[in-house]
Design an enzyme around this catalytic site. Structure first.
Site, PDB file in Angstrom:
ATOM      1  N   CYS A 115      50.952 -20.554  41.701  1.00  0.00           N
ATOM      2  CA  CYS A 115      50.691 -21.602  40.697  1.00  0.00           C
ATOM      3  C   CYS A 115      50.191 -22.910  41.308  1.00  0.00           C
ATOM      4  O   CYS A 115      49.686 -23.769  40.592  1.00  0.00           O
ATOM      5  CB  CYS A 115      51.945 -21.854  39.867  1.00  0.00           C
ATOM      6  N   HIS A 255      51.350 -28.974  36.541  1.00  0.00           N
ATOM      7  CA  HIS A 255      51.294 -27.533  36.298  1.00  0.00           C
ATOM      8  C   HIS A 255      52.179 -27.234  35.086  1.00  0.00           C
ATOM      9  O   HIS A 255      53.263 -27.806  34.938  1.00  0.00           O
ATOM     10  CB  HIS A 255      51.804 -26.789  37.531  1.00  0.00           C
ATOM     11  N   ASN A 285      51.905 -20.470  30.705  1.00  0.00           N
ATOM     12  CA  ASN A 285      51.637 -20.693  32.128  1.00  0.00           C
ATOM     13  C   ASN A 285      50.474 -19.789  32.548  1.00  0.00           C
ATOM     14  O   ASN A 285      50.642 -18.577  32.680  1.00  0.00           O
ATOM     15  CB  ASN A 285      52.909 -20.385  32.935  1.00  0.00           C
TER      16      ASN A 285
END
Ligand SMILES: CC(C)(COP(=O)(O)OP(=O)(O)OC[C@H]1O[C@@H](n2cnc3c(N)ncnc32)[C@H](O)[C@@H]1OP(=O)(O)O)[C@@H](O)C(=O)NCCC(=O)NCCS
Length: 351
Positions: A115, A255, A285
């Site tokens: 990520c 994020h 996500n």
């Protein structure tokens, strides 16, 4: 003024199919209320269609970026793709994206940092431009998380979605662009978030597939704690290093893993929540795509000179951030509604 890499355009792509919390509640033992309260996610996009991988979404984002900036593919000097779900073990997804959008004879490679991949790729691209020889570099984050998510694991499958986002980076000597970045990793965190099989250590077999070892394994509560600490470290360190007070930050671009992690990060920084970009509610996500997709979504609100703090945390563990001075008025940039025309993309014929 030193040469800095400035983001001069941003574009994104999410596939048309939407998976809502209500639909997930029909697949696993969960509810819209639980997902909304614990994560902030209401829906996510899922890439459907035979033979379509992360490169498909990345190519759509890059094609849109080239179209909106009226950039000829031949002008691009380098393309870096951050992805955790490459189409293949090899060739890398960056090579495929270049082929699909007609970018030829340049360097292109993938970066794998889960990520945090977009921050890692942005930092890498910055070095090429600051070195003085690269003039137009594309960084794209593309992930088809639906390919590695176990849709029988309720604690994980509600979190992720598919998407891609791309930025164009160009040299700037007027004080705009990437001012500072920081990268961190700690491989001992692998036990909390990993995919056991499918790589060189445990190539796929009937047994690994039967045991569902080719899906994301996550110990959510542990990852949560590390994520809060990592996001705080990235943002506070960048602020301290650059003498930034909270009132000097225009936007935090975090994020998008969990709304509560983002809210805690903002609280620790002493920043009002309306200075934080949120896209998790509609995309979930999307791993390497969350930050460029957020920049794309908020593009029309961004003003030249805005100070942005980007931060990410992910598998590895990896974490990091970037302090960026925005280089253009987003409201006047031509925002393409929808996606670049598919006819502009070349389909791989060898599969
Ligand atoms: C995954 C996550 C949302 C779970 O939220 P949580 O508040 O930590 O929940 P827990 O894991 O402690 O589980 C609490 C309970 O909810 C249950 N639960 C888990 N997922 C559920 C779901 N989708 N629906 C309903 N209940 C669920 C658990 O089984 C557990 O039940 P129990 O108490 O009976 O054992 C959260 O831990 C998280 O976001 N972690 C970080 C993930 C992340 O950032 N990952 C990517 C890094 S880039």
């Amino acid at each position: 003024m030193p040469i800095r890499a400035a983001i001069t355009a941003v574009h994104g792509y999410v596939p048309p199919d939407v998976l809502t919390n209500a639909e997930l509640a029909r697949m696993v033992d969960t509810t819209d209320a639980w997902i909304t309260e614990r994560t902030g996610i209401k829906e996510r996009h899922i890439l459907k269609g035979e033979g379509l991988g992360s490169s498909h979404m990345g190519a759509q984002a890059v094609a849109g970026l080239l179209a909106k900036t009226e950039t000829d593919p031949g002008e691009i000097d380098l393309l870096i793709c951050a992805t955790t779900t490459p189409d293949f073990v090899h060739p890398c997804t960056a090579n495929l994206i270049c082929d699909m959008v007609g970018i030829r004879n340049i360097g292109s490679f993938d970066i794998q940092a889960a990520c945090s991949g977009f921050i890692y790729a942005l930092t890498t691209a910055h070095q090429f431009i600051a070195g003085g020889t690269y003039k137009k570099v594309v960084v794209v984050g593309a992930d088809k998380m639906s390919a590695i998510v176990d849709y029988t694991d309720r604690a994980t499958c509600v979190l992720f979605g598919d998407g891609a986002g791309a930025v164009l980076l160009e040299p700037n000597s007027d004080g705009y662009g990437i001012i500072d970045t920081m990268l961190r990793s700690d491989g001992s965190g692998a036990k909390y978030l990993h995919q056991k099989a499918g790589g060189s250590r445990m190539p796929p077999t009937d047994e690994t597939v039967a045991k569902r070892m080719h899906y994301v394994h996550q110990e959510g509560a542990s990852v949560y704690k590390f994520a809060v600490a990592g996001m705080a470290e990235a943002t506070t360190e960048l602020m301290a290093r650059n003498n930034l007070r909270p009132d000097m930050i225009d936007w935090v671009v975090p994020h998008q893993a969990n709304r509560r992690i983002i809210e805690t990060t903002a609280e620790r920084l002493g920043l009002p929540i309306d200075k934080v970009m949120f896209t998790i509610q509609k995309y979930g996500n999307t791993t390497t795509a969350t930050i460029p997709l957020s920049l794309w979504d908020y593009e029309t609100k961004l003003k030249k000179g805005d100070r942005l703090l980007l931060a990410a945390f992910g598998g590895g563990f990896t974490w990091g951030g970037a302090f960026v001075t925005w280089a253009y008025d987003g409201a006047t940039a031509s925002k393409l509604n929808g996606n670049a025309p598919a006819s502009k993309l070349v389909k791989s014929s060898w599969l």
